[in-house]
Scaffold this motif. Structure first.
Motif, PDB file in Angstrom:
ATOM      1  N   ALA A   1     -75.269   3.163 104.019  1.00  0.00           N
ATOM      2  CA  ALA A   1     -76.040   3.475 105.184  1.00  0.00           C
ATOM      3  C   ALA A   1     -77.573   3.621 104.756  1.00  0.00           C
ATOM      4  O   ALA A   1     -78.449   3.341 105.718  1.00  0.00           O
ATOM      5  N   THR A   2     -77.920   4.189 103.696  1.00  0.00           N
ATOM      6  CA  THR A   2     -79.101   4.058 103.160  1.00  0.00           C
ATOM      7  C   THR A   2     -80.005   2.698 103.152  1.00  0.00           C
ATOM      8  O   THR A   2     -81.154   2.565 103.760  1.00  0.00           O
ATOM      9  N   VAL A   3     -79.198   1.840 102.651  1.00  0.00           N
ATOM     10  CA  VAL A   3     -79.633   0.263 102.487  1.00  0.00           C
ATOM     11  C   VAL A   3     -79.470  -0.497 103.829  1.00  0.00           C
ATOM     12  O   VAL A   3     -80.198  -1.575 104.072  1.00  0.00           O
TER      13      VAL A   3
ATOM     14  N   GLY B   1     -84.865  10.819 110.579  1.00  0.00           N
ATOM     15  CA  GLY B   1     -85.299  11.614 109.235  1.00  0.00           C
ATOM     16  C   GLY B   1     -84.767  10.553 108.004  1.00  0.00           C
ATOM     17  O   GLY B   1     -84.582   9.533 108.143  1.00  0.00           O
ATOM     18  N   ASN B   2     -84.482  11.408 107.003  1.00  0.00           N
ATOM     19  CA  ASN B   2     -84.042  10.503 105.817  1.00  0.00           C
ATOM     20  C   ASN B   2     -82.679  10.337 105.971  1.00  0.00           C
ATOM     21  O   ASN B   2     -81.774  11.169 105.714  1.00  0.00           O
ATOM     22  N   ILE B   3     -82.436   9.005 106.198  1.00  0.00           N
ATOM     23  CA  ILE B   3     -80.910   8.589 106.342  1.00  0.00           C
ATOM     24  C   ILE B   3     -80.034   8.895 105.353  1.00  0.00           C
ATOM     25  O   ILE B   3     -79.024   9.491 105.821  1.00  0.00           O
ATOM     26  N   LYS B   4     -80.495   8.850 104.020  1.00  0.00           N
ATOM     27  CA  LYS B   4     -79.484   9.141 102.957  1.00  0.00           C
ATOM     28  C   LYS B   4     -79.265  10.607 102.917  1.00  0.00           C
ATOM     29  O   LYS B   4     -77.976  11.150 102.718  1.00  0.00           O
ATOM     30  N   ARG B   5     -80.265  11.347 102.989  1.00  0.00           N
ATOM     31  CA  ARG B   5     -80.002  12.907 102.868  1.00  0.00           C
ATOM     32  C   ARG B   5     -79.120  13.332 104.239  1.00  0.00           C
ATOM     33  O   ARG B   5     -78.107  13.964 104.149  1.00  0.00           O
TER      34      ARG B   5
END
Length: 533
Positions: A89-91, A289-293
């Motif tokens: 999901a981050t990439v 916000g920070n997707i990975k987090r």
């Protein structure tokens, strides 16, 4: 977002991409409760009933049952799955989940695999919703039973007759009640995205409070001796009868075994309990916000709740009521045999039997637990709509199907289609409209076939020992004289329907591929870019 391909002067190009219309309005807290609502369902109230769903012996070792230890084992494995989803999901921070990941990562055949995988996931999700709607009604009956035991009021003592025809939640009473539940689901799911997630978060927090209340009050006030002493008075059952049912049903173990004839089946049930803890990755295009987090906290936080509920929570409360009692109650339920008050193994109900004077506490838990399966349904419909959006952006379904409504900031047409299919499934569940050979034994749809679809997502170990090998053995047995034949076995277990869904998915993919090729769309370029934000 601008088009990714410029339109020629004569009109728009065949390969034009525009913004999806989704808005990043989902917070980390929203993502956590979205995942939690997607997996809990009936766990808070019905946790002990899953001890026996695998129909294998359940024993104890070092304070936990083999079910509890397996829940921890599967949870450890699922940590890696959560990390994978967060990384992907981050990439690829787009809504659509596995469909987007698979179609972009696997060269050549990725789009085909992604379509088949997501198509069957959508139907499995619809089946889960169809499974949960009657659970809402049964939990409402259980709440009535609790009031009846606590107050002695006749109306509530007859709660098992609510929504029923011939003693079962079916026919017109069941259908009308199901339509009311579906209307409530629709009311939640058609809210604007931000409000929808606020509702899910608020109700999810209320539900988690009921879990804590059930656990604490159960450990403080519930005792096996009082449960067994009161059981005949309120239900007509005895503890000895439940314990005998557990032994006769073959679900009483000594210690625990993780052999290939036991472990994969328990793992399958646990996986069914956990499915949904990773679903915030399917709405990654809306997490701010920070997707990975955000995804990582949402996924691993929900997984933590899932592991605790299916290990320490169920085992400690099951022990307070008598694990063998819970096994006997559960195996009778899954086998279609009589159970106390005609209900599943529900912790609030069993606690009321043990301590009827505290019925307001158990009622609070039961009412809150009724909200969980209800809440699961709009979350699953939201999930389905985001997959549908990804399909429409990739021209796998018509554009209008996944078009995002400006007011809702969500794919309204896909949502309404999913709700409509839920109504169709409710009709097929409540009325004998299907041939008995397809929907045994009485022509009404049985959504348990969804378990088979969900199992397909697990590891090769589980595939073989809990799936392929038993099916091969059962087919071999069915070919013996008087056993009905292989086709009868496939129809009775839902395998025929599962295979049919895969065939339908392949046919649709081929038709759409031919249509796009004839239209001149260069599909190979489509899957070399991410869907628009």
């Amino acid at each position: 977002m601008a088009d990714t391909t410029a339109a020629p002067s004569g009109g728009r190009a065949l390969f034009v991409r525009q913004s999806s219309g989704l808005v990043r309005e989902v917070s980390v807290r929203n993502a956590l409760f979205y995942n939690t609502a997607a997996f809990i369902g009936i766990t808070v109230a019905w946790a002990p009933v899953f001890y026996t769903l695998a129909f294998v012996p359940i024993g104890k070792k070092f304070g936990l049952t083999s079910y509890g230890w397996t829940a921890i084992l599967v949870g450890i494995c699922c940590i890696f799955l959560g990390l994978i989803f967060a990384s992907l999901a981050t990439v690829m921070p787009r809504s659509g989940g596995d469909y987007v990941f698979t179609s972009r990562l696997i060269p050549g055949v990725g789009p085909f695999f992604a379509w088949v995988e997501s198509f069957t996931l959508v139907f499995a999700s619809l089946a889960v919703i169809a499974f949960e709607i009657p659970i809402v009604l049964h939990n409402t009956q259980i709440s009535g039973d609790i009031i009846g035991i606590g107050t002695g009021v006749g109306f509530f003592k007859r709660a098992n007759g609510w929504f029923t025809s011939g003693g079962s939640v079916t026919g017109w009473p069941g259908m009308i009640a199901a339509l009311v539940v579906i209307a409530l689901i629709l009311l939640v799911v058609i809210q604007p995205t931000r409000r929808f997630h606020r509702i899910v978060t608020a109700l999810g927090a209320f539900g988690l409070l009921s879990w804590v209340v059930m656990w604490v009050a159960g450990l403080l006030f519930v005792h096996r001796a009082s449960f067994e002493a009161n059981l005949p008075r309120y239900t007509g059952f005895t503890a000895a009868a439940l314990q005998k049912a557990a032994v006769t049903g073959g679900v009483v173990g000594h210690g625990f075994s993780w052999s290939t004839t036991v472990l994969p089946f328990i793992m399958s049930v646990i996986l069914f309990q956990y499915i949904g803890f990773q679903y915030s990755a399917y709405i990654a295009g809306e997490v701010r916000g920070n997707i990975k987090r955000g995804i990582l906290i949402g996924v691993l936080g929900a997984l933590f709740f899932a592991v605790v509920m299916n290990s320490f929570y169920v085992d400690t409360l099951g022990n307070r009521l008598g694990t063998t009692n819970m096994l006997g109650w559960g195996i009778n339920y899954w086998s279609g045999k009589p159970t106390p008050l005609g209900q599943a193994t529900a912790l609030p109900l069993a606690s009321t039997i043990a301590r009827p004077g505290l019925w307001p506490i158990w009622l609070f838990v039961s009412v809150a637990a009724t909200l969980w399966p209800l809440l699961l349904c709009p979350v699953y419909i939201s999930l389905i709509s985001r997959i549908s959006l990804a399909w429409s952006l990739d021209r796998q379904v018509p554009k209008w199907f996944g078009e995002v409504n400006e007011r809702l900031r969500a794919p309204l047409n896909a949502i309404l289609t999913a709700v409509g299919l839920c109504v169709v499934l409710a009709i097929l569940q409540n009325f004998a409209l299907l041939p008995h050979s397809i929907a045994p034994p009485n022509g009404k749809l049985n959504t348990l076939w969804a378990f088979g679809l969900i199992w397909l997502a697990f590891a090769v170990f589980t595939y073989w020992f809990a799936g392929i090998k038993p099916i091969a053995n059962a087919v071999s047995t069915s070919l013996q004289p008087g056993k009905g034949g292989a086709l009868s076995y496939f129809n009775n277990t839902g395998i025929t329907l599962t295979i049919a869904l895969y065939v339908i998915a392949v046919i649709i993919y081929i038709i759409v591929a031919i249509k796009n090729r004839v239209s001149g769309v260069e599909m190979s370029l489509l899957y070399k870019e991410l869907p628009p934000d």
